[in-house]
Design an enzyme around this catalytic site. Structure first.
Site, mmCIF file in Angstrom:
data_model
loop_
_atom_site.group_PDB
_atom_site.id
_atom_site.type_symbol
_atom_site.label_atom_id
_atom_site.label_comp_id
_atom_site.label_asym_id
_atom_site.label_seq_id
_atom_site.Cartn_x
_atom_site.Cartn_y
_atom_site.Cartn_z
ATOM 1 C CG HIS A 21 -4.778 21.468 -37.569
ATOM 2 N ND1 HIS A 21 -3.722 22.440 -37.840
ATOM 3 C CD2 HIS A 21 -5.250 20.299 -38.489
ATOM 4 C CE1 HIS A 21 -2.986 21.140 -38.671
ATOM 5 N NE2 HIS A 21 -3.820 20.111 -39.245
ATOM 6 C CD GLU B 264 1.315 15.844 -44.105
ATOM 7 O OE1 GLU B 264 0.993 16.775 -43.182
ATOM 8 O OE2 GLU B 264 1.525 14.925 -42.874
ATOM 9 C CG ASP C 13 1.088 20.017 -42.460
ATOM 10 O OD1 ASP C 13 1.850 21.207 -42.349
ATOM 11 O OD2 ASP C 13 0.882 19.837 -41.549
ATOM 12 C CB CYS D 122 -6.501 13.258 -46.742
ATOM 13 S SG CYS D 122 -4.200 13.570 -46.332
#
Ligand code: PEP
Ligand code: MG
Length: 577
Positions: free
Chosen positions: A194, A438, A462, A509
């Site tokens: 992240h 994910e 993920d 995404c």
């Protein structure tokens, strides 16, 4: 002396500027000697900082309503209060300042090291884990001492400062949105951690996993960060500087040219309409989203509203954040992902998200945590629902894996709706609810999702992490993190084709959606909705405009069948010819 460091470029472009070393690691405070007559002032500074943090904790304790926060949050504040007022932390550092004639930060961190050693020696695992609380309290006091946020000194656009850190948390990086750094450089990190994702959203070059950069680079040294070639040049000579200034100019020109595409519809050469949505972290990102002409928001990482603050955002505060984004998008879809805390997005005070979980990425993260803390979840769901009255909002649930989780989530949404109805508050009764794909299990049993949800969104970051068992934030295994692994490609293709067959809209995404090298691959798999950081949207649009889906599909089909890494790489090159 000039030298080169290699890392992983997580955000392209070239930056030239001076190094600013920062640290979020508590025990890296600077050391300096103070004169005898400055000692009293240093002690006073430390006392004031401790008092400030005490006041912060007190006001939080007062503000906390039982509806908004889990009971453990109160207990956490009490523990922090006790640590802060304990003489080992509140008094001993003052003695160190007087005896060693050192600065307050140094005295505090020296004493913290002693305490940490004592905690490490404790056998009781529960007590041993309280070490994390001590570190958090010290971090808080240090932040006050150093002047918020942390050790960051103000910069301006002309100064061209490059931030160099050992490691940065996503929460650290998000703070830098308001600072004008020319680039980021860290020792640790993975390409889809992240921290890297947020750095990318700042639209500046960034290189992570540069190993000893923090130790080798000195404050104010001249650096070139080349996010494209994954290198950092320290103290470049004049010829290299000139060459890079030229390259920088070319890159800027390219970016400028792309702006012409802002209002162009993303349609392929053979007429397929493609939706290019934006990923955002905070309402402030809306401006950039509108600037690049995104046709919706495909991922609002709402958990960032929870970071960099003590306490939790109230329902009203969340409502306002969601409402402002929905209103700003003027009817275009805004997909709010319910908060995905845990793993590398830690929220202090929420015991369930303990940093010491045996394996945080596989633990109580995202929807798992929300279902374990229904009051917290309902507060967010109510805020989203209330905001849905002001725009076109959709709810997206992260990390779902089973039918039970989906059903429990839908039941909580129904409960939140019911409570709003009882209070006479308006909301969009038909709000769509989607799930993130994910986890490989979610693809293999995708019928569980398509039969219960209105739309799906593949979180490739993920999905790759869990398929390949590679921690996305760990640079030691980042060479194994491979979006082109045959298993990853098969899973993505399968998710897209099965959901399309079931007439359930599907998007991507994860970071793959914003990587132009992957655009044709995903189009060939049938994807028509991409969501990415606004910084990438126009390059991806350019690629969409230059693609003939009918021509690329046979190559993509060959890729779907192949298990040979070299062949896959060659076919990807062919796709991008
Ligand atoms: C993903 O996993 O791909 C995703 C988009 O979610 P995040 O990166 O926030 O985990
Ligand atoms: Mg994810």
């Amino acid at each position: 002396m000039s030298f080169v460091l290699h890392g992983i470029g997580v955000s392209s472009g070239i930056a030239i500027g001076r190094a600013q070393l920062v640290s979020h690691a508590t025990l890296e405070a600077a050391h300096y000697i103070v004169t005898a007559d400055q000692v009293a002032g240093e002690i006073e500074r430390l006392s004031n900082a401790i008092r400030t943090v005490q006041r912060e904790l007190e006001s939080l304790r007062e503000e906390m309503t039982s509806d908004d926060a889990p009971a453990e949050f109160g207990a956490f504040l009490d523990v922090h209060w006790m640590i802060l007022t304990d003489p080992t932390l509140a008094e001993t550092p003052k003695r160190i300042i007087a005896e060693q004639r050192c600065n307050a930060e140094w005295a505090l961190t020296q004493q913290t090291s002693v305490l940490i050693e004592q905690f490490d020696a404790i056998e009781d695992p529960y007590l041993r884990e309280r070490k994390a609380d001590v570190v958090q309290v010290v971090e808080r006091v240090l932040k006050v001492l150093l002047g918020k946020p942390g050790a960051v000194r103000p910069t301006n656009a002309e100064e061209q400062t490059i931030l160099v850190a050992h490691d940065l948390s996503p929460a650290d990086v998000i703070q830098f949105k308001s600072h004008h750094y020319a680039a980021f450089l860290t020792d640790l990190g993975g390409v889809t951690a992240h921290t890297a994702i947020v750095a990318r959203s700042l639209n500046v070059p960034a290189v992570v996993a540069a190993h000893n950069a923090r130790a080798l680079i000195r404050e104010n040294e001249m650096l070139i960060v080349d996010g494209e070639r994954n290198v950092v040049i320290v103290n470049p000579d004049r010829a290299v500087l000139t060459e890079y200034r030229l390259k920088q100019g070319e890159f800027a020109l390219e970016q400028k040219k792309l702006q012409r595409l802002t209002t162009t519809r993303a349609t392929t050469l053979d007429g397929h309409q493609v939706e290019l949505f934006a990923n955002i972290e905070l309402p402030e990102d809306l401006a950039r989203t509108l600037e690049v002409g995104a046709t919706g928001i495909g991922l609002f990482r709402s958990e960032f509203l929870f970071l960099n603050r003590i306490g939790l955002p109230s329902e009203d505060e969340q409502f306002e954040a969601y409402r402002s984004v929905a209103a700003g998008m003027e009817g275009k879809p805004v997909t709010i992902r319910t908060f995905d805390l845990g793993a590398d997005k830690h929220k202090e005070g929420l015991e369930g998200l303990s940093r010491v979980a045996p394996n945080p990425a596989l633990g109580l993260r995202a929807v798992r945590f929300c279902l374990a803390e229904p009051r917290l979840f309902i507060t967010q769901l109510r805020a989203i629902l209330r905001a849905s009255h002001y725009g076109n909002i959709r709810i997206l649930i992260p990390m779902l894996v089973s039918a039970t989780e989906i059903e429990q989530t839908l039941a909580l949404i129904a409960r939140a709706k019911e409570s709003l109805r009882e209070e006479g508050l308006p909301f969009d009764a038909g709000i769509e609810v989607g799930g993130m794909i994910e986890i490989p299990a979610a693809v293999l049993a995708i019928g569980v999702f398509t039969s219960r949800l209105d739309f799906l969104s593949i979180g490739t970051n993920d999905l790759i992490q869990y398929t390949l068992a590679v921690d996305r934030a760990d640079e030691a295994v980042s060479h194994l993190y491979d979006p082109l692994h045959p298993a990853v490609l098969k899973l993505i293709a399968m998710a897209i084709s099965t959901s399309r067959k079931a007439s359930v809209p599907i998007a991507v995404c994860g970071e793959m959606a914003g990587d132009v090298r992957m655009t044709r691959l995903l189009l060939g798999m049938g994807l028509r909705n991409f969501s990415m950081h606004p910084a990438h949207l126009l390059s991806v649009k350019q690629r969409v405009l230059n693609t003939d889906v009918a021509k690329v599909t046979p190559i993509v089909n060959r890729m779907r069948r192949s298990d040979d890494a070299a062949k896959l790489a060659a076919l990807l090159d062919k796709l991008n010819d």
